[in-house]
Design a protein around this motif. Structure first.
Motif, short mmCIF file in Angstrom:
data_model
loop_
_atom_site.label_atom_id
_atom_site.label_comp_id
_atom_site.label_asym_id
_atom_site.label_seq_id
_atom_site.Cartn_x
_atom_site.Cartn_y
_atom_site.Cartn_z
N VAL A 12 0.82 -1.22 0.00
CA VAL A 12 0.00 0.00 0.00
C VAL A 12 0.86 1.27 0.00
CG1 VAL A 12 -1.69 1.34 1.29
CG2 VAL A 12 -1.98 -1.13 1.06
N LEU A 13 1.61 1.50 1.09
CA LEU A 13 2.30 2.79 1.21
C LEU A 13 3.40 2.96 0.16
CD1 LEU A 13 2.52 3.23 5.07
CD2 LEU A 13 1.03 4.45 3.48
N LEU A 14 4.15 1.91 -0.10
CA LEU A 14 5.26 2.03 -1.05
C LEU A 14 4.79 1.91 -2.49
CD1 LEU A 14 8.33 2.20 -1.60
CD2 LEU A 14 8.43 -0.28 -1.38
N MET A 15 3.93 0.92 -2.76
CA MET A 15 3.59 0.65 -4.15
C MET A 15 2.20 1.14 -4.53
SD MET A 15 4.95 -3.21 -4.18
CE MET A 15 6.57 -3.59 -3.60
N GLY A 16 1.37 1.46 -3.53
CA GLY A 16 0.01 1.88 -3.84
C GLY A 16 -0.07 3.37 -4.06
N ASP A 17 -1.31 3.85 -4.22
CA ASP A 17 -1.49 5.28 -4.44
C ASP A 17 -2.16 5.92 -3.21
OD1 ASP A 17 -4.01 4.30 -4.55
OD2 ASP A 17 -4.36 4.78 -6.66
N GLU A 18 -2.53 7.18 -3.35
CA GLU A 18 -3.11 7.90 -2.21
C GLU A 18 -4.43 7.27 -1.76
OE1 GLU A 18 -1.77 11.29 -4.80
OE2 GLU A 18 -2.72 12.34 -3.13
N GLU A 19 -5.21 6.90 -2.76
CA GLU A 19 -6.52 6.31 -2.46
C GLU A 19 -6.34 5.02 -1.65
OE1 GLU A 19 -9.36 7.49 -2.98
OE2 GLU A 19 -10.74 5.78 -2.85
N ALA A 20 -5.45 4.17 -2.10
CA ALA A 20 -5.21 2.91 -1.39
C ALA A 20 -4.68 3.19 0.01
CB ALA A 20 -4.21 2.05 -2.17
N SER A 21 -3.83 4.19 0.14
CA SER A 21 -3.27 4.52 1.45
C SER A 21 -4.36 4.98 2.40
CB SER A 21 -2.20 5.60 1.31
OG SER A 21 -1.20 5.19 0.42
N ARG A 22 -5.22 5.86 1.88
CA ARG A 22 -6.32 6.35 2.71
C ARG A 22 -7.22 5.20 3.16
NH1 ARG A 22 -6.45 11.39 -0.18
NH2 ARG A 22 -7.30 10.33 -1.99
N ARG A 23 -7.54 4.34 2.21
CA ARG A 23 -8.47 3.25 2.54
C ARG A 23 -7.87 2.30 3.58
NH1 ARG A 23 -13.09 3.24 -0.22
NH2 ARG A 23 -13.11 4.43 -2.14
N ASP A 24 -6.59 2.00 3.40
CA ASP A 24 -5.96 1.08 4.35
C ASP A 24 -5.88 1.74 5.74
OD1 ASP A 24 -4.81 -1.41 4.95
OD2 ASP A 24 -2.82 -0.52 4.92
N ALA A 25 -5.54 3.03 5.76
CA ALA A 25 -5.46 3.73 7.04
C ALA A 25 -6.84 3.75 7.71
CB ALA A 25 -4.96 5.15 6.84
N LEU A 26 -7.86 3.99 6.91
CA LEU A 26 -9.21 4.04 7.48
C LEU A 26 -9.61 2.69 8.06
CD1 LEU A 26 -11.76 5.86 7.84
CD2 LEU A 26 -12.70 4.67 5.85
N GLU A 27 -9.23 1.64 7.34
CA GLU A 27 -9.56 0.30 7.84
C GLU A 27 -8.88 0.08 9.20
OE1 GLU A 27 -8.79 -2.85 5.04
OE2 GLU A 27 -9.14 -4.33 6.62
#
Lengths: 453, 222
Positions: free
Chosen positions: A280-295
């Protein structure tokens, strides 16, 4: 409330108004300055500058001064291989090269890079009096492994007394580091012991528990807080880790956060983690980062949880991803929108609204996070209420809070994507910004006129 | 003989090296892998029999228990040591006899990465399951892998990485190897690696644990 006060509250298991956020910025801060890890981790000035840059970009409540588990090993004579894009690696193990354990002395805090990180702590303390500063120390087992190499695993079985003796020594080193970090102004001592993920609970209790318990006791006596970091799959040891009585444990994505939450809270220990470092953080984008953080935030909750990446951030982690997480942490509205859109993606059951509409009256639905806790939501509901006053029973309006399932379903059914939103007779009319009351009145009047034709 | 094979398999499974070894405590005073291997050979068992009937079954149990999280690195290393002790007796016999190994496995930690615990565990487990293992060590370059494949064209290659930054080098190695040897099988593993990444870089298999590598090799060999 923010910074250290907020983290303290979380670590004391009190309900917080906002989940605290601690990005584990280590050599990543070097990348922010355009430096290699080697340049970054060998300069007090650069560390102070890099941490400041991270504070500016990521708006954290707490941050490590440095994330480098080789500092103590280096001071004890382990050779390091320095790299461009990673913290250095230990490449020699003195105890396998003719040095005896009795020859090793707890290093002076003036030695090697120890004095460098302590000086960085003092400066950062002065510059950021309210931020929680984490002093990271190499856990006694990981340091023992640096000194002895992987021989330690078999020695635990064959010559346990030798391992106990080595652990005694590495614990003394850790206690020296902890007390010096506290003296220099660190609020939280994080014992980082990733290698413990490789051993079973019984070995952990035999060799590690007495040592780290002693370190955490010492930190408590010094009136600082403590955290126990493990990277890697240490699921088997979460229970025994909690029993060593740290104020907090922090884990990475190898361990499910809900499992850690349940075990930690049962032991009255706060917990943190575990935004995915790589995918997520290294290879993903902002959207993926937000979603993972929210989870993570939704699993962690507002009691005893600190949001953090799973471990030391990869150097090349795009700063935009961390900024997206920082923004989310501080914006409850954004959290609500994201949660609702998540629900849209899932199999949420849409509502049958055929009886919702009225031939004679205008129906207004206001989708909010919750007008009692979200200021823009409150103003929007007020605006509708005042606009509706003039029309008496010709207008019915209702707030749908997406904190409730019904609200999420209504949001999805009406196709609303932002919060707060005013929907008049099924049309998304006003999004996010609170409209002038007259504009709402005009829309209502137009809808009524249409019905009367 | 059956009983001795089963005792030897237990020694491998529980990491009993020899009679004087204090580990595991419940085997105290009993003979270990060292003595029992000598004993079965003296009784006329062939090296191949010892491998197939005792060492491989014992090591398989270790692999499964490690995968299931009931044992961890220290226990696996004890088993590996017991295995190695037994192999000291078998190796000279295996070399002179016409014993067939199941295949050749070339393993290394990729360029830029100096970590070897995971790689060593996989190497031991694969060797314990009847393969010849060529361990290239850590920080292994593309060229070194290519040269090794030229020497052992029927091998399967295994790449290990612990760091998020060096896992990127896996991609380079897989790409280069596949360009030169389109049919070469390459498997990957390591803490930051997963299936998604494996597909992305065009490797043939990802395993989360050493037993997974053994399973993959067994599928190819069968």
């Amino acid at each position: 409330m923010k910074g250290f006060e907020l983290i303290k509250k979380a670590m004391r298991l009190q309900e917080v108004e906002r989940i605290p956020w601690v990005p584990f910025v280590g050599s990543h801060a070097g990348e922010l300055l355009g430096l290699t890890a080697t340049e970054y981790l060998q300069s007090t000035d650069k560390i102070v500058e890099g941490v400041n840059k991270a504070i500016e970009l990521y708006n954290p409540d707490g941050i490590p001064v440095a994330f480098d588990l080789q500092i103590e090993a280096e001071a004890l004579g382990c050779q390091l291989a320095w790299a461009k894009d990673n913290p250095p690696a230990v490449i020699s193990h003195p105890l396998t090269e003719g040095i005896a354990i009795d020859d090793l002395k707890v290093p002076c805090a003036c030695k090697g890079r120890i004095s460098m990180v302590l000086e960085a702590t003092r400066r950062l303390r002065e510059q950021h009096p309210d931020l929680a500063l984490y002093g990271l120390i190499t856990g006694p087992f990981t340091l023992a492994l640096h000194l002895l190499g992987t021989d330690i695993f078999m020695q635990m079985m064959m010559e346990p007394d030798k391992v106990h003796k080595l652990m005694r020594f590495t614990t003394n080193v850790a206690k020296m580091m902890a007390s010096k970090y506290i003296e220099s102004g660190a609020d939280i001592i994080a014992v980082v012991d990733p290698m413990t993920s490789q051993i079973d609970p019984l070995s952990f209790e035999t060799f590690v528990t007495p040592c780290v318990t002693e370190i955490f006791d010492m930190v408590r006596e010094a009136e600082a807080l403590s955290s126990f970091f493990v990277c890697g799959n240490a699921k088997q040891n979460i229970e025994v880790m909690c029993q060593t009585k740290p104020d907090n444990i922090s884990i990475d994505e190898n361990i499910p956060l809900d499992y850690v939450r349940d075990v930690a809270l049962r032991h009255n220990v706060s917990f943190g983690g575990n935004i995915k470092l790589t995918v997520v953080l290294l290879m993903g984008d902002e959207e993926a980062s937000r979603r993972d953080a929210l989870e993570c935030m939704d699993i962690g909750g507002k009691k005893g949880f600190i949001l953090a990446p799973g471990c030391d951030l990869a150097m090349a982690t795009p700063k935009e991803n961390l900024m997206a997480v920082a923004e989310l942490v501080h914006d409850e509205l954004l959290q609500g929108e994201l949660r609702a859109s998540e629900a849209n993606v899932g199999n949420i059951e849409l509502m049958d609204l055929s009886n919702h509409w009225d031939n004679n009256r205008v129906v207004i639905d206001i989708i909010t996070l919750d007008s009692s806790s979200c200021a823009p939501c409150q103003y929007m509901v007020n605006a509708v209420s005042r606009a509706a006053d003039d029309f008496g029973d010709k207008v019915v309006y209702q707030e749908h809070r997406i904190k409730e399932v019904e609200g999420v379903r209504m949001m999805a059914t009406l196709g609303v994507q932002n919060l707060p939103t005013i929907v008049i007779d099924g049309n998304i009319d006003f999004v996010s910004q609170i409209p002038p009351i007259q504009d709402i009145k005009d829309r209502i009047a137009a809808c009524l006129a249409a019905k009367q034709q | 003989m059956e009983e001795l094979f089963s005792k030897l398999a237990d020694c491998i499974e529980f990491g009993k090296i020899d009679e004087v070894s204090p580990y595991p405590p419940n085997f105290k005073g009993q003979t270990g892998a060292d003595e029992i291997t000598a004993q079965v050979l003296a009784k006329g068992a062939s090296a191949q029999d010892v491998l197939n009937n005792a060492l491989i079954p014992g090591m398989e149990k270790v692999g499964v228990k490690f995968r299931e999280g009931t044992i961890f690195v220290p226990q696996v290393l004890m088993s590996a040591k017991a295995m190695k002790t037994a192999m000291v007796h078998l190796k000279p016999l295996l070399k002179q006899g016409n014993v067939k190994q199941k295949g050749t496995f070339v393993i290394g930690t990729v360029e830029g990465d100096l970590h070897d615990i995971g790689k060593n565990l996989v190497a031991m487990m694969v060797e314990g399951n009847g393969y010849e293992v060529i361990d290239m060590g850590t920080d292994v370059s593309v060229d070194a892998f290519v040269q090794q494949i030229e020497k052992t064209p029927d091998c399967v290659v295994g790449l290990s990485a612990l760091l998020t930054t060096t896992m990127v080098n896996m991609e380079k190695i897989v790409k280069n190897v596949k360009e030169k040897f389109p049919h070469q099988k390459v498997c990957i593993g390591g803490a930051p690696v997963n299936n998604e990444f494996c597909d992305k870089i065009g490797a043939d298999n990802y395993s989360a644990d050493p037993q997974g590598v053994v399973d993959f090799l067994n599928t190819l060999a069968s």
